[in-house]
Design a protein around this motif. Structure first.
Motif, mmCIF file in Angstrom:
data_model
loop_
_atom_site.group_PDB
_atom_site.id
_atom_site.type_symbol
_atom_site.label_atom_id
_atom_site.label_comp_id
_atom_site.label_asym_id
_atom_site.label_seq_id
_atom_site.Cartn_x
_atom_site.Cartn_y
_atom_site.Cartn_z
ATOM 1 N N GLY A 69 0.653 -1.288 -0.181
ATOM 2 C CA GLY A 69 -0.048 -0.163 -0.041
ATOM 3 C C GLY A 69 0.653 1.413 0.050
ATOM 4 O O GLY A 69 0.591 2.016 -0.774
ATOM 5 N N HIS A 70 2.079 1.196 0.666
ATOM 6 C CA HIS A 70 2.773 2.407 0.919
ATOM 7 C C HIS A 70 3.454 2.716 -0.453
ATOM 8 O O HIS A 70 3.602 3.743 -0.910
ATOM 9 N N LEU A 71 3.892 1.677 -1.263
ATOM 10 C CA LEU A 71 4.571 1.713 -2.629
ATOM 11 C C LEU A 71 3.400 2.253 -3.539
ATOM 12 O O LEU A 71 3.793 3.179 -4.380
ATOM 13 N N VAL A 72 2.444 1.690 -3.459
ATOM 14 C CA VAL A 72 1.275 2.049 -4.484
ATOM 15 C C VAL A 72 0.937 3.497 -4.353
ATOM 16 O O VAL A 72 1.031 4.221 -5.293
ATOM 17 N N ALA A 73 0.814 4.018 -3.115
ATOM 18 C CA ALA A 73 0.590 5.369 -2.754
ATOM 19 C C ALA A 73 1.667 6.306 -3.300
ATOM 20 O O ALA A 73 1.339 7.523 -3.396
ATOM 21 N N LYS A 74 3.059 5.837 -3.089
ATOM 22 C CA LYS A 74 4.001 6.827 -3.363
ATOM 23 C C LYS A 74 4.223 6.753 -4.751
ATOM 24 O O LYS A 74 5.051 7.509 -5.249
ATOM 25 N N GLY A 75 3.446 5.957 -5.737
ATOM 26 C CA GLY A 75 3.342 6.093 -7.190
ATOM 27 C C GLY A 75 4.316 4.829 -7.842
ATOM 28 O O GLY A 75 4.328 4.733 -9.093
ATOM 29 N N GLY A 76 4.206 3.716 -7.143
ATOM 30 C CA GLY A 76 4.588 2.390 -7.647
ATOM 31 C C GLY A 76 3.643 1.872 -8.801
ATOM 32 O O GLY A 76 2.296 2.350 -8.525
ATOM 33 N N GLN A 77 4.028 1.374 -9.760
ATOM 34 C CA GLN A 77 3.269 0.909 -10.878
ATOM 35 C C GLN A 77 2.862 -0.613 -10.790
ATOM 36 O O GLN A 77 3.588 -1.374 -10.356
ATOM 37 N N PHE A 78 1.626 -0.725 -11.215
ATOM 38 C CA PHE A 78 1.036 -2.082 -11.099
ATOM 39 C C PHE A 78 1.985 -3.302 -11.741
ATOM 40 O O PHE A 78 2.093 -4.433 -10.850
ATOM 41 N N ASN A 79 2.348 -2.944 -12.952
ATOM 42 C CA ASN A 79 3.034 -4.291 -13.834
ATOM 43 C C ASN A 79 4.352 -4.367 -13.025
ATOM 44 O O ASN A 79 4.703 -5.818 -12.727
ATOM 45 N N GLU A 80 5.055 -3.621 -12.652
ATOM 46 C CA GLU A 80 6.566 -4.049 -11.967
ATOM 47 C C GLU A 80 6.390 -4.399 -10.618
ATOM 48 O O GLU A 80 7.110 -5.125 -10.073
ATOM 49 N N MET A 81 5.202 -3.983 -9.770
ATOM 50 C CA MET A 81 5.071 -4.298 -8.436
ATOM 51 C C MET A 81 4.294 -5.872 -8.686
ATOM 52 O O MET A 81 4.786 -6.859 -8.041
ATOM 53 N N MET A 82 3.446 -6.123 -9.469
ATOM 54 C CA MET A 82 2.987 -7.477 -9.717
ATOM 55 C C MET A 82 4.174 -8.521 -10.017
ATOM 56 O O MET A 82 4.196 -9.576 -9.468
ATOM 57 N N ALA A 83 4.788 -8.008 -10.969
ATOM 58 C CA ALA A 83 6.031 -8.810 -11.395
ATOM 59 C C ALA A 83 7.112 -9.253 -10.013
ATOM 60 O O ALA A 83 7.739 -10.386 -10.079
#
Length: 313
Positions: A69-83
């Motif tokens: 949640g912290h990384l998503v809120a900070k601007g993390g992208q779905f594709n790289e996070m899911m990978a």
């Protein structure tokens, strides 16, 4: 503080991005598509969103084992996070960090951390570097209520205050450390009571209200940037799922009534109702946001699953 429509819609979007990513990750874990443990952030979206909307990409954050949640809120992208969660080389950490140690320095996310309380000293180190460089940046440490019983937190808080470092201590008090209630591990009711012992201001906010969190974070960040030192924000919040995963695995440490009461205060849906009542947005506006972001996460998942299928022949 009067927030613009743009800011309010940004806060909403951040929360929805977190919710959709976490729910999708939970489904994949149940289907054995993700390796290792998965600690979901569902229910606590207002805290990460309210704080990170205050920060720039140059400001840093440190996180916990519940760090998506912290990384998503900070601007993390779905594709790289899911990978990354799938252990792929195309992930933010080339698949080596996984769920509990995911990071992305490009947006100032210094890393989730599987060690309880370990993020606070890292944030203080970043805060020291920011002050030494006089770059105007701040660092924010996210941690749970249980982390405040760990020596690393106390050492970090003491150093940050002694040196007046530009650090935000963000306690996400969800009332449970794994499966143990907060009241069984500490004599105090409010974590914020500990702030005075180090000489920094502390405030309690409703962690299910993204505006309340955001307003407190804006004030704390401004104070830090003025060179006045750190602050402690205790956000009273709640995780909707188990300590890890989706199922309770037979561990009944919370009553159904307790969980239901907190779910009635869902930070996303209550915020939507609030903005609709104020005439700031409509249900059609929100439905469009959900549809757009749901398509984004579905695309990211399908891309990663397809890559796995092609690799496995």
């Amino acid at each position: 503080m009067e927030l613009s429509t743009e800011v309010q819609m940004d806060l909403h979007r951040r929360m929805v991005r977190i919710r959709l990513f976490e729910e999708a990750a939970g489904r994949l874990a149940e289907a054995a598509k993700l390796p290792g443990f998965l600690h979901l952030y569902v229910g606590q979206e207002a805290v990460a969103s309210g704080v990170c909307a205050t920060l720039s990409d140059h400001d840093q954050i440190t996180s916990t084992h519940r760090g998506h949640g912290h990384l998503v809120a900070k601007g993390g992208q779905f594709n790289e996070m899911m990978a990354e969660l799938m252990g792929k080389s195309t992930g933010y950490c080339k698949g080596r960090g996984g769920s509990m140690h995911i990071s992305n320095l490009d947006v100032g996310m210094l890393g989730a951390n599987g060690i309880v309380g370990a993020g606070a000293p890292i944030a203080v180190g970043a805060g020291f570097a920011n002050k030494y460089s006089d770059n105007g940046n701040v660092s924010a440490a996210f941690f749970g209520d249980g982390s405040t019983n760990i020596g690393a937190f106390h050492e970090a808080a003491n150093m940050a205050c002694a040196l007046k470092l530009p650090v935000l201590f963000i306690c996400e008090n969800n009332e449970y450390g794994e499966f143990t209630a907060r009241k069984d591990t500490m004599a105090i009711t409010d974590i914020v009571d500990r702030a005075a012992g180090y000489g920094m201001p502390g405030v309690i906010v409703d962690g299910m209200d993204v505006v309340a969190v955001h307003e407190a974070a804006v004030e704390a960040a401004a104070r830090a940037r003025r060179g006045e030192g750190p602050s402690l924000i205790e956000a009273k919040t709640y995780r909707f799922y188990n300590h890890h995963g989706v199922q309770n695995l037979g561990l009944k440490y919370r009553t159904d009534d307790e969980v239901a009461v907190w779910k009635e205060r869902d930070p996303i849906f209550t915020f939507e109702d609030r903005l609709i009542d104020a005439g700031t947005a409509t249900r059609v506006d929100f439905d469009a946001v959900w549809a757009e972001l749901r398509a984004d996460i579905d695309t990211a998942i399908q891309r990663q699953l397809l890559a796995t299928a092609l690799r496995n022949g």
